[in-house]
Design a protein around this motif. Structure first.
Motif, PDB file in Angstrom:
ATOM      1  N   THR A   1       0.890  -0.964   0.058  1.00  0.00           N
ATOM      2  CA  THR A   1      -0.028  -0.067   0.117  1.00  0.00           C
ATOM      3  C   THR A   1       0.841   1.260  -0.142  1.00  0.00           C
ATOM      4  OG1 THR A   1      -1.382  -1.282   1.509  1.00  0.00           O
ATOM      5  CG2 THR A   1      -1.944   1.228   1.183  1.00  0.00           C
ATOM      6  N   PRO A   2       0.611   2.390  -0.897  1.00  0.00           N
ATOM      7  CA  PRO A   2       1.596   3.457  -0.992  1.00  0.00           C
ATOM      8  C   PRO A   2       1.887   4.006   0.301  1.00  0.00           C
ATOM      9  CG  PRO A   2       0.335   3.331  -2.956  1.00  0.00           C
ATOM     10  CD  PRO A   2      -0.293   2.236  -2.236  1.00  0.00           C
ATOM     11  N   LEU A   3       3.110   4.468   0.667  1.00  0.00           N
ATOM     12  CA  LEU A   3       3.488   4.988   1.907  1.00  0.00           C
ATOM     13  C   LEU A   3       2.938   6.365   2.239  1.00  0.00           C
ATOM     14  CD1 LEU A   3       6.913   3.240   1.856  1.00  0.00           C
ATOM     15  CD2 LEU A   3       5.083   2.514   3.749  1.00  0.00           C
ATOM     16  N   LEU A   4       2.426   6.599   3.334  1.00  0.00           N
ATOM     17  CA  LEU A   4       2.193   8.371   3.517  1.00  0.00           C
ATOM     18  C   LEU A   4       3.653   8.724   3.827  1.00  0.00           C
ATOM     19  CD1 LEU A   4       0.278  10.629   4.130  1.00  0.00           C
ATOM     20  CD2 LEU A   4       0.140   9.750   6.317  1.00  0.00           C
ATOM     21  N   ILE A   5       4.217   9.685   3.345  1.00  0.00           N
ATOM     22  CA  ILE A   5       5.609  10.434   3.760  1.00  0.00           C
ATOM     23  C   ILE A   5       5.232  11.587   4.547  1.00  0.00           C
ATOM     24  CG2 ILE A   5       7.899  11.051   2.933  1.00  0.00           C
ATOM     25  CD1 ILE A   5       7.262   7.957   2.248  1.00  0.00           C
ATOM     26  N   SER A   6       5.838  11.402   5.651  1.00  0.00           N
ATOM     27  CA  SER A   6       5.752  12.546   6.543  1.00  0.00           C
ATOM     28  C   SER A   6       6.981  13.169   6.975  1.00  0.00           C
ATOM     29  CB  SER A   6       4.670  12.425   7.781  1.00  0.00           C
ATOM     30  OG  SER A   6       5.389  11.284   8.530  1.00  0.00           O
ATOM     31  N   ILE A   7       7.135  14.463   7.483  1.00  0.00           N
ATOM     32  CA  ILE A   7       8.283  15.022   8.174  1.00  0.00           C
ATOM     33  C   ILE A   7       7.868  16.091   8.922  1.00  0.00           C
ATOM     34  CG2 ILE A   7       8.459  17.123   6.440  1.00  0.00           C
ATOM     35  CD1 ILE A   7      11.400  15.955   6.072  1.00  0.00           C
ATOM     36  N   ASP A   8       8.886  16.699  10.024  1.00  0.00           N
ATOM     37  CA  ASP A   8       8.370  17.714  10.866  1.00  0.00           C
ATOM     38  C   ASP A   8       9.444  18.904  10.311  1.00  0.00           C
ATOM     39  OD1 ASP A   8       8.123  19.512  12.669  1.00  0.00           O
ATOM     40  OD2 ASP A   8       9.076  18.252  14.360  1.00  0.00           O
ATOM     41  N   ALA A   9       8.735  19.772   9.431  1.00  0.00           N
ATOM     42  CA  ALA A   9       9.477  20.804   8.782  1.00  0.00           C
ATOM     43  C   ALA A   9       8.832  22.056   9.072  1.00  0.00           C
ATOM     44  CB  ALA A   9       9.752  20.477   7.169  1.00  0.00           C
ATOM     45  N   GLU A  10       8.988  22.694  10.158  1.00  0.00           N
ATOM     46  CA  GLU A  10       8.206  23.805  10.714  1.00  0.00           C
ATOM     47  C   GLU A  10       8.718  24.999  10.029  1.00  0.00           C
ATOM     48  OE1 GLU A  10       8.533  24.100  14.903  1.00  0.00           O
ATOM     49  OE2 GLU A  10       7.773  21.940  15.223  1.00  0.00           O
ATOM     50  N   TYR A  11       9.748  25.033   9.662  1.00  0.00           N
ATOM     51  CA  TYR A  11      10.347  26.290   8.833  1.00  0.00           C
ATOM     52  C   TYR A  11      10.713  25.731   7.469  1.00  0.00           C
ATOM     53  CZ  TYR A  11      14.546  25.115  11.375  1.00  0.00           C
ATOM     54  OH  TYR A  11      15.934  24.353  11.996  1.00  0.00           O
ATOM     55  N   GLY A  12      10.371  24.843   6.934  1.00  0.00           N
ATOM     56  CA  GLY A  12      10.478  24.252   5.519  1.00  0.00           C
ATOM     57  C   GLY A  12      11.537  23.080   5.625  1.00  0.00           C
ATOM     58  N   LEU A  13      11.804  22.610   4.477  1.00  0.00           N
ATOM     59  CA  LEU A  13      12.454  21.249   4.368  1.00  0.00           C
ATOM     60  C   LEU A  13      13.948  21.636   4.790  1.00  0.00           C
ATOM     61  CD1 LEU A  13      12.498  20.112   0.629  1.00  0.00           C
ATOM     62  CD2 LEU A  13      11.926  18.779   2.689  1.00  0.00           C
TER      63      LEU A  13
ATOM     64  N   LYS B   1       4.811  23.689  -1.224  1.00  0.00           N
ATOM     65  CA  LYS B   1       5.088  23.323  -2.656  1.00  0.00           C
ATOM     66  C   LYS B   1       6.639  22.875  -2.685  1.00  0.00           C
ATOM     67  CE  LYS B   1       4.777  26.116  -6.196  1.00  0.00           C
ATOM     68  NZ  LYS B   1       4.600  27.367  -7.076  1.00  0.00           N
ATOM     69  N   ASP B   2       7.481  23.084  -1.924  1.00  0.00           N
ATOM     70  CA  ASP B   2       8.692  22.400  -1.594  1.00  0.00           C
ATOM     71  C   ASP B   2       8.805  21.016  -1.257  1.00  0.00           C
ATOM     72  OD1 ASP B   2       9.684  25.206  -2.333  1.00  0.00           O
ATOM     73  OD2 ASP B   2      10.366  25.666  -0.293  1.00  0.00           O
ATOM     74  N   LEU B   3       7.758  20.835  -0.149  1.00  0.00           N
ATOM     75  CA  LEU B   3       7.674  19.669   0.347  1.00  0.00           C
ATOM     76  C   LEU B   3       7.278  18.520  -0.524  1.00  0.00           C
ATOM     77  CD1 LEU B   3       6.419  20.706   3.905  1.00  0.00           C
ATOM     78  CD2 LEU B   3       8.620  19.528   3.523  1.00  0.00           C
ATOM     79  N   LYS B   4       6.173  18.986  -1.460  1.00  0.00           N
ATOM     80  CA  LYS B   4       5.406  18.147  -2.286  1.00  0.00           C
ATOM     81  C   LYS B   4       6.276  17.934  -3.201  1.00  0.00           C
ATOM     82  CE  LYS B   4       1.192  17.502  -4.582  1.00  0.00           C
ATOM     83  NZ  LYS B   4      -0.063  17.912  -5.004  1.00  0.00           N
ATOM     84  N   SER B   5       7.287  18.593  -3.814  1.00  0.00           N
ATOM     85  CA  SER B   5       8.104  18.411  -4.996  1.00  0.00           C
ATOM     86  C   SER B   5       9.320  17.317  -4.391  1.00  0.00           C
ATOM     87  CB  SER B   5       8.835  19.639  -5.441  1.00  0.00           C
ATOM     88  OG  SER B   5       9.879  19.981  -4.349  1.00  0.00           O
ATOM     89  N   ALA B   6       9.233  17.284  -3.040  1.00  0.00           N
ATOM     90  CA  ALA B   6      10.451  16.384  -2.576  1.00  0.00           C
ATOM     91  C   ALA B   6       9.624  15.061  -2.255  1.00  0.00           C
ATOM     92  CB  ALA B   6      11.007  16.901  -1.328  1.00  0.00           C
TER      93      ALA B   6
ATOM     94  N   LEU C   1       2.784  14.963   3.914  1.00  0.00           N
ATOM     95  CA  LEU C   1       2.336  15.650   5.077  1.00  0.00           C
ATOM     96  C   LEU C   1       3.458  16.401   5.994  1.00  0.00           C
ATOM     97  CD1 LEU C   1       0.094  15.650   7.379  1.00  0.00           C
ATOM     98  CD2 LEU C   1       0.773  13.286   8.160  1.00  0.00           C
ATOM     99  N   ASN C   2       3.174  17.416   6.642  1.00  0.00           N
ATOM    100  CA  ASN C   2       4.019  18.009   7.345  1.00  0.00           C
ATOM    101  C   ASN C   2       3.430  18.428   8.825  1.00  0.00           C
ATOM    102  OD1 ASN C   2       5.974  19.893   8.276  1.00  0.00           O
ATOM    103  ND2 ASN C   2       5.483  21.648   7.094  1.00  0.00           N
TER     104      ASN C   2
ATOM    105  N   ILE D   1      -0.531  19.543   0.279  1.00  0.00           N
ATOM    106  CA  ILE D   1       0.026  18.751   1.332  1.00  0.00           C
ATOM    107  C   ILE D   1      -0.767  18.934   2.484  1.00  0.00           C
ATOM    108  CG2 ILE D   1       2.503  18.827   0.167  1.00  0.00           C
ATOM    109  CD1 ILE D   1       2.974  20.186   2.908  1.00  0.00           C
ATOM    110  N   GLY D   2      -0.764  17.572   3.384  1.00  0.00           N
ATOM    111  CA  GLY D   2      -1.504  17.803   4.650  1.00  0.00           C
ATOM    112  C   GLY D   2      -0.518  18.528   5.665  1.00  0.00           C
ATOM    113  N   ALA D   3      -1.272  19.107   6.724  1.00  0.00           N
ATOM    114  CA  ALA D   3      -0.461  19.654   7.864  1.00  0.00           C
ATOM    115  C   ALA D   3      -1.314  19.614   9.121  1.00  0.00           C
ATOM    116  CB  ALA D   3      -0.481  21.230   7.808  1.00  0.00           C
ATOM    117  N   CYS D   4      -0.880  19.928  10.222  1.00  0.00           N
ATOM    118  CA  CYS D   4      -1.142  19.701  11.551  1.00  0.00           C
ATOM    119  C   CYS D   4      -1.266  20.841  12.604  1.00  0.00           C
ATOM    120  CB  CYS D   4      -1.273  18.290  12.071  1.00  0.00           C
ATOM    121  SG  CYS D   4       0.450  18.151  12.704  1.00  0.00           S
ATOM    122  N   LEU D   5      -2.247  20.904  13.394  1.00  0.00           N
ATOM    123  CA  LEU D   5      -1.911  21.893  14.473  1.00  0.00           C
ATOM    124  C   LEU D   5      -1.487  21.323  15.504  1.00  0.00           C
ATOM    125  CD1 LEU D   5      -5.172  24.394  14.520  1.00  0.00           C
ATOM    126  CD2 LEU D   5      -2.894  24.665  13.241  1.00  0.00           C
TER     127      LEU D   5
END
Length: 505
Positions: free
Chosen positions: A83-95, A131-136, A140-141, A185-189
């Motif tokens: 099942t394709p993987l959900l790729i996430s990162i903690d990038a509060e001020y960008g990549l 946009k930066d994150l999606k291109s990479a 989900l951020n 992309i997805g984000a969260c509070l």
């Protein structure tokens, strides 16, 4: 999608994936993806950087080719996933928070200092970051922080918060979230129910927030209420205890059904996805010595996605064998709906993205021109030019590399090397301080002896302080009224240095 109950449970797990790692570890993660059909991965730079908070280390890591490696790993891991993987990162001020040589945006505290059209600008920051994150290949951020930073000694939030004013934090966190959503992309509070007034780093221990329910409603919970009212689809729960919400018990919010299920979901009406903060953090990890128990407890409390579990297989087994299959089915449907919404199921092999650095730099300058400000005294450029002509204006750089771009621009403007002018013989001194760390540990990386030297200069001569860094560090410079002028620049970006230099022309 025809998955077994165990495979459905596996979709709730987002273990850590380290970009700089051994081939043995890459293969182990591949094996886990194949065997367990996990839901996704959360990318980190390296094990070393992920451990920095635990071991109080903050070394600068200079491994090369990080972006290329991450793209290669995402392609590699996606190819073995059933099942394709959900790729996430903690990038509060960008990549750039995780990956060198990628666009970095201002910290939340700097964005909180924007003086005009802040909501529009912060939404645009979210959009560009997204946009930066999606291109990479990121879906989900885990950002932004909706924490109201009312404790200046907070060791873990600080610069990550939009400030200490409830309404501003609520508005800007929502704007940043909506910008990322606009980028696709997805984000969260985070970090529910609010991590801003704590004095313990939850990477290391359990912060306890001793506030009444009325105080929490007025402050901590307000940005989350605004987010929920405006359709926010994901909230991350923090590892902090709030006894007023748990019948007096010191239980971490991330494993509390009173906080997640009763307060967030039932009382506040949140119907989106709840994600746990990293489950390897000491605030919770130390409470459950039996592998899998923490993951079960976090899921039972109401978390839908389990981030950075160190015991994935044990956690899957515990949840699959202990939880009502109806609940598993409900959460599985929510997770798959998220994957569809973010385009996870339509994975295509990624190429390494190229960034528009010219546009990024122009945007940084646009932002800096609005957050750089004189916060004490004034700047009399006529007086400065007059003093420079008779070599009575001196400049010194502290903590940062010398010469800085800022000093070069000043020297060009005043047509002399201000560093060569004697402080003793000068009538005015200009000090630029490049704060070494944005975190308060060890006085933001500043040395006491240098701070004392700066204070001494300020008391002996009219002194202009230009503060490049976290404004929370300003309190270590003594009484600000001892300075003739204080300019807060918030960041040390080249674009910011140029904007400050313009004030002197």
């Amino acid at each position: 999608m025809n998955l077994t109950l165990r495979e459905k449970v596996s979709q709730f797990f987002l273990p850590a994936a380290f970009i700089h790692d051994s081939e043995e570890n890459y293969q182990a993660l591949e094996d886990l993806i194949r065997k367990e059909n996990i839901g996704g991965l959360t990318f980190f730079h390296s094990r070393h950087s992920a451990a920095a908070n635990f071991e109080k280390r903050a070394e600068a890591l200079t491994y090369s080719g990080t972006l290329e490696k991450m793209i290669g790993l995402i392609n590699r891991y996606q190819q073995v996933a059933k099942t394709p993987l959900l790729i996430s990162i903690d990038a509060e001020y960008g990549l750039a928070m995780r990956i060198e040589n990628t666009p970095q945006y201002p910290f939340a505290i700097s964005l909180g200092a924007l003086q005009t059209d802040a909501i529009t600008k912060v939404e645009e920051v979210g959009f560009r970051m997204g946009k930066d994150l999606k291109s990479a290949g990121i879906h989900l951020n885990f950002a932004p922080c909706a924490d109201v930073n009312t404790n200046p000694d907070n060791p873990v939030i600080g610069y990550r918060s939009f400030g200490d004013k409830v309404e501003k934090v609520a508005d800007l966190a929502l704007a940043n979230y909506q910008g990322m959503k606009r980028a696709g992309i997805g984000a969260c509070l985070k970090h529910f129910p609010g991590h801003g007034d704590t004095a313990v780093d939850s990477h290391l221990g359990l912060p306890v927030l001793q506030k009444s329910r009325a105080e929490l409603d007025a402050e901590e919970l307000a940005p989350f209420k605004k987010g929920i009212a405006n359709g926010v689809e994901m909230i991350m729960v923090g590892h902090l205890a709030v006894p007023a919400l748990t019948n007096g018990k010191d239980i971490p919010a991330s494993i509390s059904s009173e906080i997640i299920t009763d307060l967030l979901k039932k009382e506040m009406g949140f119907t989106g996805l709840v994600v746990s903060d990293a489950l390897n953090m000491k605030a919770v990890a130390n409470l459950f010595p039996t592998p899998g128990e923490l993951e079960l407890k976090a899921f039972e409390a109401g978390n839908d996605l389990l981030c950075f579990s160190d015991h994935v297989e044990d956690g899957i087994e515990k949840i699959a064998s202990s939880v009502d299959p109806k609940k598993i089915e409900q959460v599985f449907e929510k997770v798959m709906e998220l994957k569809k919404r973010l385009g996870v199921l339509d994975f295509e092999v990624l190429d390494v993205p190229e960034f528009d650095w010219k546009s990024h730099s122009a945007f940084q300058s646009h932002l800096a021109s609005d957050y750089v400000k004189v916060i004490q005294g004034d700047l009399n450029t006529f007086q400065l030019n007059s003093l420079a002509k008779i070599k009575k204006l001196a400049h010194r750089t502290f903590f940062g590399k010398s010469p800085s771009l800022f000093s070069e621009l000043l020297n060009k403007h005043f047509n002399q090397k201000l560093e060569e002018n004697s402080i003793e013989d000068s009538e005015m001194v200009l000090i630029s301080a490049f704060i070494p760390s944005h975190k308060p540990l060890n006085i933001f990386g500043m040395k006491d002896a240098i701070l004392e030297e700066i204070k001494k200069i300020a008391k002996s001569k009219p002194t202009i302080l230009v503060h490049f860094g976290n404004p929370l560090a300003l309190r270590h410079f003594g009484e600000l009224k001892d300075f003739h002028t204080v300019i807060c620049a918030y960041q040390g970006f080249e674009e910011t240095q140029r904007e400050v230099a313009k004030l002197f022309s």
